[in-house]
Design an enzyme around this catalytic site. Sequence first.
Site, short mmCIF file in Angstrom:
data_model
loop_
_atom_site.label_atom_id
_atom_site.label_comp_id
_atom_site.label_asym_id
_atom_site.label_seq_id
_atom_site.Cartn_x
_atom_site.Cartn_y
_atom_site.Cartn_z
N CYS A 119 -20.29 0.53 -3.48
CA CYS A 119 -20.37 -0.02 -5.05
C CYS A 119 -21.59 0.14 -5.78
O CYS A 119 -21.31 0.66 -6.62
CB CYS A 119 -20.39 -1.83 -4.53
SG CYS A 119 -18.99 -2.64 -3.43
N THR A 146 -12.87 -2.72 -9.42
CA THR A 146 -14.04 -2.49 -10.83
C THR A 146 -13.61 -2.12 -11.51
O THR A 146 -13.69 -0.50 -11.26
CB THR A 146 -15.32 -2.04 -9.54
OG1 THR A 146 -15.44 -3.71 -8.77
CG2 THR A 146 -16.56 -2.17 -10.59
N GLY A 202 -36.99 -0.25 1.69
CA GLY A 202 -36.23 0.80 3.19
C GLY A 202 -35.80 2.56 2.03
O GLY A 202 -37.14 2.29 0.76
N LEU A 226 -35.13 -8.47 -1.92
CA LEU A 226 -36.26 -7.56 -2.33
C LEU A 226 -36.46 -7.17 -0.86
O LEU A 226 -38.31 -6.48 -0.32
CB LEU A 226 -37.70 -8.82 -2.28
CG LEU A 226 -37.13 -9.35 -3.89
CD1 LEU A 226 -38.57 -10.55 -4.17
CD2 LEU A 226 -37.30 -7.88 -5.23
N ASP A 278 0.96 -1.14 -0.70
CA ASP A 278 0.27 0.19 0.27
C ASP A 278 1.18 1.02 -0.31
O ASP A 278 1.61 1.44 0.47
CB ASP A 278 -0.70 -0.14 0.78
CG ASP A 278 -2.54 0.51 1.22
OD1 ASP A 278 -3.02 0.49 1.01
OD2 ASP A 278 -1.58 1.85 1.05
N GLY A 302 -26.71 1.72 -0.64
CA GLY A 302 -25.80 2.71 -0.36
C GLY A 302 -24.29 2.23 -0.82
O GLY A 302 -25.00 0.76 -0.89
N LYS A 357 -22.09 4.27 -7.19
CA LYS A 357 -21.22 4.26 -7.92
C LYS A 357 -20.86 3.19 -9.14
O LYS A 357 -20.97 3.91 -10.45
CB LYS A 357 -19.34 3.86 -7.06
CG LYS A 357 -17.66 3.65 -7.78
CD LYS A 357 -17.06 3.21 -6.81
CE LYS A 357 -16.57 2.10 -6.60
NZ LYS A 357 -16.18 1.28 -7.75
N LYS A 388 -24.83 -0.13 6.05
CA LYS A 388 -25.75 -0.94 6.29
C LYS A 388 -24.89 -1.67 7.65
O LYS A 388 -24.26 -1.44 8.09
CB LYS A 388 -25.40 -2.06 5.05
CG LYS A 388 -24.18 -2.54 4.85
CD LYS A 388 -24.41 -3.80 4.01
CE LYS A 388 -23.18 -5.02 4.19
NZ LYS A 388 -22.94 -5.76 2.50
#
Length: 430
Positions: free
Chosen positions: A262, A120, A255, A252, A33, A259, A265, A323
């Site tokens: 992933c 990604t 709510g 399903l 990193d 968010g 964006k 979440k």
Amino acid sequence: MANKTIAVIGTGYVGLVAGACLAFKGHKVTCFDINEKRIKDLSQGIIPFYEPGLEEKVKTSNLNFSLVNEDLLDGFEAIFISVGTPDDGSGKTDLSQVKSALDFVIKKSEKKKIIIIRSTVPAGTCTKLQEYIASKTEIQHVVCSNPEFTKEGDAINDFEKPERVVVGVPDISDSSLIDFFTSIYEDFIHKDNILFMSTESSELTKYASNAFLATKISFINDIARLCDKLNANIEEVSLGMGKDSRIGSSFLNSGLGYGGSCFPKDTLSLQNQANVVNESLYVLDGTIISNRIQIDYFFQKILNYFESKKLKKIITILGLSFKPETDDTRESRGLILYQLLLDRGFQVKCYDKMHLNLPENLSSLNYSKNMENALSGSNAVVITVEDNEFKKLDSSFLKKLGIKVVFDGRNILNGDHINKEIDYISIGKG
Ligand code: UGA
């Protein structure tokens, strides 16, 4: 067979989980990193974010950490690149971190490497990176795509027990590449479920998967708003739909919308990728719009209630992460609501049990780790994540603290039970 020497560049959720799980299986892995503090912490077993089960894996002796630029990479057969690919502000994917990581690989490698793009990236990126390498060096590194399908909060399980592994290779007849990927993933999955394809298909599979899941969420949210108007109950409708195995019951839950780092964006990036080639993704366009309006729809319910009851505008948000079981607040519905409420003159108190990673512009946001403290003095509660702790909320406890209404943004409480003592407002329950 666990005998590979692997480098991983980028120690975020994606890289660290992959590096630690591969090392735990016996491969020799070094994670790189550019962040000096992070490398120092990781070397001492300190994980920079909360991910259940990761700490134990990181302790394996096969895993080392190094600062980018310190070591030569020739001891490694393969190099995973798992750095951030954020939105550049216009929906387009910013590939600058991938390019810097690749430059590091080119500079520090004197022998051919398998370079695996795990970040990604838009369809066509690996092919472009392959061309870029050819313009910079004679060494014929091979660029492959191997997107991750790991959920935050359950990432170790997703890595170790994947339902599929997708690998994009420049030449599907290159058996050395097929053997390489089979040998590292066979420990985790039957080889029939390691899917080899072109790099473009692999890159697009990642976006299409996330966009499809996001679409399920937006679809059920659309139906939930309709339920409110037609006096139907979204939970009953969702149950009735999900029992059809062609539809499936997961994703399903209606709510406040999706968010995280992933879905928001990746849906925008896919829309952008289609725009560039003059193609329209009509369903995805709707998914994105639906997700935007869902939070406004719920916010309006809060405003209407406070106006009609002439209540003093004091409210407590329960949950600021995007979440449950994560300290990640990226694109969190709780933070969006926080800002909306503040802008409308509310006094907003917040609770989250985690030590949160807050965005820079909200780094001074004051939240309590004690729920009772965050609730006392408030007139209302908003639930923003489906945390088990909130599922146990008891209406007499809330009433005792002076709470007059619960806004259940994740439909996790039983309204009939709550309604006996205080008001209960949710989404799609008529
Ligand atoms: C998501 C995908 O689920 C992973 O497969 C993928 O690898 C990952 O993105 C990624 O691209 O790296 P993640 O963002 O960690 O994983 O979170 P999810 O559990 O998928 O939840 C995303 C959002 O959807 C959350 O805000 C959640 O509250 C919301 N959601 C989920 C709903 O509103 N309703 C549902 O029924 C399910």
